[in-house]
Design a protein around this motif. Structure first.
Motif, PDB file in Angstrom:
ATOM      1  N   LYS A 104       0.839  -1.202   0.110  1.00 53.56           N
ATOM      2  CA  LYS A 104      -0.028   0.174  -0.012  1.00 53.56           C
ATOM      3  C   LYS A 104       0.690   1.246   0.150  1.00 53.56           C
ATOM      4  N   LEU A 105       0.395   2.124  -0.497  1.00 51.71           N
ATOM      5  CA  LEU A 105       1.035   3.619  -0.547  1.00 51.71           C
ATOM      6  C   LEU A 105       0.229   4.551   0.059  1.00 51.71           C
ATOM      7  N   GLU A 106       0.971   5.449   0.836  1.00 54.58           N
ATOM      8  CA  GLU A 106       0.107   6.271   1.692  1.00 54.58           C
ATOM      9  C   GLU A 106       0.728   7.786   1.474  1.00 54.58           C
ATOM     10  N   VAL A 107      -0.253   8.844   1.465  1.00 53.99           N
ATOM     11  CA  VAL A 107       0.260  10.145   1.844  1.00 53.99           C
ATOM     12  C   VAL A 107       0.219  10.344   3.165  1.00 53.99           C
ATOM     13  N   CYS A 108       1.232  10.344   3.887  1.00 53.50           N
ATOM     14  CA  CYS A 108       1.194  10.332   5.460  1.00 53.50           C
ATOM     15  C   CYS A 108       2.336  11.013   5.973  1.00 53.50           C
ATOM     16  N   VAL A 109       2.322  11.194   7.266  1.00 49.81           N
ATOM     17  CA  VAL A 109       3.556  11.749   7.990  1.00 49.81           C
ATOM     18  C   VAL A 109       4.166  10.754   8.706  1.00 49.81           C
ATOM     19  N   ILE A 110       5.837  10.808   8.612  1.00 49.68           N
ATOM     20  CA  ILE A 110       6.588   9.819   9.092  1.00 49.68           C
ATOM     21  C   ILE A 110       7.455  10.585  10.116  1.00 49.68           C
ATOM     22  N   ASN A 111       7.838  10.012  10.959  1.00 51.82           N
ATOM     23  CA  ASN A 111       8.999  10.883  11.834  1.00 51.82           C
ATOM     24  C   ASN A 111      10.336  10.424  11.460  1.00 51.82           C
ATOM     25  N   SER A 112      11.456  10.852  12.206  1.00 53.90           N
ATOM     26  CA  SER A 112      12.782  10.735  11.736  1.00 53.90           C
ATOM     27  C   SER A 112      13.180   9.515  11.669  1.00 53.90           C
ATOM     28  N   ILE A 113      12.581   8.476  12.029  1.00 48.96           N
ATOM     29  CA  ILE A 113      12.967   6.989  11.856  1.00 48.96           C
ATOM     30  C   ILE A 113      11.805   6.402  10.975  1.00 48.96           C
ATOM     31  N   ARG A 114      11.232   7.115  10.281  1.00 53.27           N
ATOM     32  CA  ARG A 114      10.415   6.546   9.128  1.00 53.27           C
ATOM     33  C   ARG A 114       9.169   6.017   9.708  1.00 53.27           C
ATOM     34  N   LYS A 115       8.990   5.990  10.928  1.00 51.67           N
ATOM     35  CA  LYS A 115       7.434   5.463  11.555  1.00 51.67           C
ATOM     36  C   LYS A 115       6.507   6.294  11.366  1.00 51.67           C
ATOM     37  N   ARG A 116       5.313   5.458  10.677  1.00 51.59           N
ATOM     38  CA  ARG A 116       4.172   6.331  10.440  1.00 51.59           C
ATOM     39  C   ARG A 116       3.755   6.961  11.476  1.00 51.59           C
ATOM     40  N   VAL A 117       3.363   8.172  11.503  1.00 48.56           N
ATOM     41  CA  VAL A 117       2.615   9.142  12.454  1.00 48.56           C
ATOM     42  C   VAL A 117       1.308   9.250  12.246  1.00 48.56           C
ATOM     43  N   VAL A 118       0.700   9.441  11.139  1.00 46.31           N
ATOM     44  CA  VAL A 118      -0.688   9.683  10.794  1.00 46.31           C
ATOM     45  C   VAL A 118      -0.562   9.186   9.401  1.00 46.31           C
ATOM     46  N   THR A 119      -1.757   8.639   8.866  1.00 45.61           N
ATOM     47  CA  THR A 119      -2.203   8.505   7.408  1.00 45.61           C
ATOM     48  C   THR A 119      -2.992   9.440   7.063  1.00 45.61           C
ATOM     49  N   LEU A 120      -2.777  10.349   5.816  1.00 45.45           N
ATOM     50  CA  LEU A 120      -3.590  11.297   5.197  1.00 45.45           C
ATOM     51  C   LEU A 120      -4.560  10.690   3.967  1.00 45.45           C
ATOM     52  N   TYR A 121      -3.955   9.715   3.458  1.00 45.17           N
ATOM     53  CA  TYR A 121      -4.673   8.975   2.037  1.00 45.17           C
ATOM     54  C   TYR A 121      -3.842   7.701   2.016  1.00 45.17           C
ATOM     55  N   THR A 122      -4.587   6.836   1.578  1.00 43.72           N
ATOM     56  CA  THR A 122      -4.016   5.542   1.336  1.00 43.72           C
ATOM     57  C   THR A 122      -4.646   4.973   0.011  1.00 43.72           C
ATOM     58  N   THR A 123      -4.003   3.939  -0.922  1.00 41.93           N
ATOM     59  CA  THR A 123      -4.289   3.289  -1.905  1.00 41.93           C
ATOM     60  C   THR A 123      -3.386   1.805  -2.010  1.00 41.93           C
ATOM     61  N   ALA A 124      -4.157   0.971  -2.650  1.00 43.57           N
ATOM     62  CA  ALA A 124      -2.996  -0.232  -2.889  1.00 43.57           C
ATOM     63  C   ALA A 124      -2.123  -0.186  -3.990  1.00 43.57           C
ATOM     64  N   ALA A 125      -1.153  -0.691  -3.588  1.00 44.86           N
ATOM     65  CA  ALA A 125       0.074  -0.745  -4.542  1.00 44.86           C
ATOM     66  C   ALA A 125      -0.055  -1.808  -5.312  1.00 44.86           C
ATOM     67  N   THR A 126      -0.755  -1.663  -6.567  1.00 46.48           N
ATOM     68  CA  THR A 126      -0.985  -2.491  -7.712  1.00 46.48           C
ATOM     69  C   THR A 126       0.199  -3.068  -8.272  1.00 46.48           C
ATOM     70  N   ASP A 127       0.072  -4.127  -8.752  1.00 44.45           N
ATOM     71  CA  ASP A 127       1.296  -4.810  -9.574  1.00 44.45           C
ATOM     72  C   ASP A 127       0.960  -5.357 -10.886  1.00 44.45           C
ATOM     73  N   ASN A 128       0.431  -4.627 -11.842  1.00 45.68           N
ATOM     74  CA  ASN A 128      -0.035  -4.916 -12.998  1.00 45.68           C
ATOM     75  C   ASN A 128       0.850  -4.298 -14.254  1.00 45.68           C
ATOM     76  N   GLY A 129       2.110  -4.092 -13.709  1.00 47.32           N
ATOM     77  CA  GLY A 129       2.925  -3.654 -14.783  1.00 47.32           C
ATOM     78  C   GLY A 129       2.860  -2.007 -15.245  1.00 47.32           C
ATOM     79  N   ASP A 130       1.935  -1.630 -14.869  1.00 44.23           N
ATOM     80  CA  ASP A 130       1.762  -0.180 -15.306  1.00 44.23           C
ATOM     81  C   ASP A 130       2.038   1.137 -13.892  1.00 44.23           C
ATOM     82  N   THR A 131       2.168   2.169 -14.260  1.00 41.21           N
ATOM     83  CA  THR A 131       2.509   3.041 -13.284  1.00 41.21           C
ATOM     84  C   THR A 131       1.317   3.233 -12.432  1.00 41.21           C
ATOM     85  N   ILE A 132       1.606   3.222 -11.105  1.00 47.33           N
ATOM     86  CA  ILE A 132       0.542   3.493 -10.061  1.00 47.33           C
ATOM     87  C   ILE A 132       0.125   4.784 -10.019  1.00 47.33           C
ATOM     88  N   ARG A 133      -0.611   5.534 -10.632  1.00 49.69           N
ATOM     89  CA  ARG A 133      -1.203   6.716 -10.228  1.00 49.69           C
ATOM     90  C   ARG A 133      -2.343   7.254  -9.396  1.00 49.69           C
TER      91      ARG A 133
END
Length: 249
Positions: A104-133
């Protein structure tokens, strides 16, 4: 032959050699030597983000608004790229090299150790060979207070601090919380502010969640708030950092 003929023959010989050398040099410089072709293709999938995002500049040091990839149960970003909107608040961003394990891909906030702090938007990271838009239907409010509102006030506090009978006369509904908290005198702790910008440890909001201040044994509180954030130390740190960095709206 006369000596002067030999001398002129020698001069002509030298001139011919010089012209020959010049011709060789010109031939070398005329055509560019082809540079080695470098393979710059990165392994993994590619995602693009096309979105309007506000509030990225309100975050305290140590936090980053990013497009990040996570595994199903992961709390640390496997890959991320900082989000930096243009002057109009728009973002066009490309994230290459997304690992296979990212689901999954998220527009989110991470801290200095790349831990998720809050998720703002999320979508599945599909694997169909195309760019994930990624193109959210609405603008994203990525402000620090907005993150606290959704992750803390809405989930943990508003069921008591909202409606027509607010506990301690404190309304923590979205759109009301800032005006009810920042530089507002506490009704429970005389002489203190609910939120004192720049001083989390002197703010009743933070003290009530981080200490036993609200324990019935300590004062006139009806509810012990110290167990609300006991399993969410990241959220508690977020609240502290927001206040310490100036409690911006």
């Amino acid at each position: 032959p006369p000596w002067y003929l030999s001398w002129w023959a020698y001069i002509i010989y030298i001139m011919c050699m010089a012209l020959s050398s010049l011709t060789l040099c010109t031939a070398c410089d005329d055509g560019r030597i082809p540079e080695k072709v470098r393979d710059i293709t990165e392994k993994g999938r590619v995602a693009t983000l096309d979105a309007d995002i506000a509030g990225t500049g309100s975050w305290a040091k140590g936090y980053t608004v990013a497009l990040a990839g996570f595994t199903d149960d992961g709390t640390y970003a496997e890959i991320s790229k900082d989000i930096k909107p243009d002057a109009n608040g728009h973002v066009n961003l490309t994230l290459p090299g997304i690992p296979d394990e990212v689901t999954k891909l998220e527009v989110c906030v991470i801290n200095s150790i790349r831990k998720r702090v809050v998720t703002l938007y999320t979508t599945a990271a599909t694997d169909n060979g195309d760019t994930i838009r990624i193109k959210p239907d609405a603008a994203i409010n990525a402000g620090m207070l907005a993150a606290i509102q959704t992750s803390l006030f809405d989930k943990q506090c508003a069921h008591c601090h909202s409606g027509s009978a607010w506990a301690a006369s404190l309304n923590l509904n979205d759109g009301k919380s800032y005006a009810q908290l920042v530089n507002v005198a506490s009704t429970k702790e005389p002489g203190k502010m609910r939120v004192q910008p720049g001083q989390a440890d002197a703010s009743v909001l933070y003290e009530a969640l981080a200490t036993n201040m609200s324990s019935p044994d300590e004062g006139n509180w009806k509810h012990d708030h110290s167990n609300i954030m006991v399993t969410d130390r990241t959220g508690l740190q977020l609240l502290k950092d927001w206040i310490d960095s100036g409690a911006k709206e």
